[in-house]
Design an enzyme around this catalytic site. Structure first.
Site, PDB file in Angstrom:
ATOM      1  N   CYS A  89      48.373  13.846 -75.523  1.00  0.00           N
ATOM      2  CA  CYS A  89      48.385  14.438 -76.857  1.00  0.00           C
ATOM      3  C   CYS A  89      48.201  13.342 -77.917  1.00  0.00           C
ATOM      4  O   CYS A  89      47.128  12.772 -78.017  1.00  0.00           O
ATOM      5  CB  CYS A  89      49.648  15.272 -77.073  1.00  0.00           C
ATOM      6  SG  CYS A  89      49.492  16.450 -78.439  1.00  0.00           S
ATOM      7  N   HIS A 176      49.307  18.931 -72.642  1.00  0.00           N
ATOM      8  CA  HIS A 176      50.529  18.395 -72.027  1.00  0.00           C
ATOM      9  C   HIS A 176      50.581  18.802 -70.560  1.00  0.00           C
ATOM     10  O   HIS A 176      50.886  19.950 -70.223  1.00  0.00           O
ATOM     11  CB  HIS A 176      51.767  18.902 -72.769  1.00  0.00           C
ATOM     12  CG  HIS A 176      51.938  18.282 -74.115  1.00  0.00           C
ATOM     13  ND1 HIS A 176      52.560  17.064 -74.310  1.00  0.00           N
ATOM     14  CD2 HIS A 176      51.533  18.700 -75.333  1.00  0.00           C
ATOM     15  CE1 HIS A 176      52.544  16.768 -75.603  1.00  0.00           C
ATOM     16  NE2 HIS A 176      51.927  17.742 -76.240  1.00  0.00           N
ATOM     17  N   GLU A 178      52.578  17.168 -68.483  1.00  0.00           N
ATOM     18  CA  GLU A 178      53.910  16.752 -68.022  1.00  0.00           C
ATOM     19  C   GLU A 178      55.003  17.748 -68.383  1.00  0.00           C
ATOM     20  O   GLU A 178      56.179  17.551 -68.040  1.00  0.00           O
ATOM     21  CB  GLU A 178      54.240  15.387 -68.637  1.00  0.00           C
ATOM     22  CG  GLU A 178      54.802  15.385 -70.051  1.00  0.00           C
ATOM     23  CD  GLU A 178      53.859  15.866 -71.153  1.00  0.00           C
ATOM     24  OE1 GLU A 178      54.311  15.929 -72.306  1.00  0.00           O
ATOM     25  OE2 GLU A 178      52.684  16.178 -70.880  1.00  0.00           O
TER      26      GLU A 178
END
Length: 235
Positions: A89, A176, A178
């Site tokens: 990001c 994202h 993660e």
């Protein structure tokens, strides 16, 4: 033991689902807090892996956040070294800027929520291949131009440049990968003002979407990291 330095901009946007596979791969994780730790004191060559995480500020807001200049210098030196770096990001935006590309608001549109990526041919043969058809988390209002020499890996209808690689050891992810269901509960608190500012967006709606989508990403996200490490002979 191998080392991973993760540059963090807000406490709740951490390595998430990456932490376990990094530990399993023998990495000791060290966080460096942007705006608090002296990023110009970090040796860009010392860690085996560097991860630049997300955050709610703009990669171009140097006047408001003077540490950005030091962070860009660190990222640029890391990129020049050819050693592994992942940007997520804001981290991907900072990587793009360090490579000479422009970062800017995405036409006044905030892409917040879950949707699948459209992988390029290069993306289908990259570590992102496991994400084909899997909804990932998007949470951004900025975008960037593809840096010179970079290869586009993924897009969405809202944001063309969702992922790129630069050489073999540098990858930038606008989305994202993660994110975890439990971890996002902290996001819903920390980003409460942003959520309330977007028409049609609410915490209950995001939570319901997260419950439907997060488990698949929690399974595939670590695999993206594992494949990346394997590709660069660190796994």
């Amino acid at each position: 033991m191998k080392t991973c330095i993760a540059i963090r901009h807000v406490a709740f946007e951490d390595l998430g689902s990456f932490e376990q596979p990094l530990g399993d791969a023998g990495f000791a994780i060290q966080y460096r807090e942007a705006g608090w730790d002296e990023l110009d004191a970090v040796d860009p060559l010392s860690p085996d892996l560097m991860v630049v995480l997300g955050g709610p500020i703009g990669a171009y807001e140097d006047e408001a956040y003077p540490f950005i200049a030091h962070e860009l210098a660190l990222i640029e030196a890391r990129l020049r070294s050819g050693k592994p770096i992942i940007g997520i990001c804001l981290g991907a935006q900072l990587m793009a800027r360090a490579l000479g590309a422009k970062v800017y608001p995405n036409g006044g549109v905030k892409e917040i929520g879950w949707s699948a990526l459209s992988l390029s041919e290069a993306g289908k043969s990259s570590s992102l291949a496991v994400l084909d058809g899997v909804p990932v988390l998007h949470w951004h209002g900025d975008t960037f131009d593809l840096p010179d020499g970079a290869t586009l890996l993924a897009s969405t209808p809202v944001t063309r440049n969702q992922a790129f690689c630069w050489g073999k050891a540098a990858v930038g992810l606008q989305f994202h990968v993660e994110a975890t269901e439990l971890g996002l509960e902290r996001w819903f608190i920390g980003h409460a003002n942003e959520i309330s500012s977007v028409a049609g967006l609410s915490v209950p709606a995001l939570r319901a979407e997260t419950r439907r989508c997060a488990s698949a990403l929690e399974e595939c996200g670590p695999e993206v990291l594992t494949r990346f490490l394997s590709d660069i002979v660190l796994g």
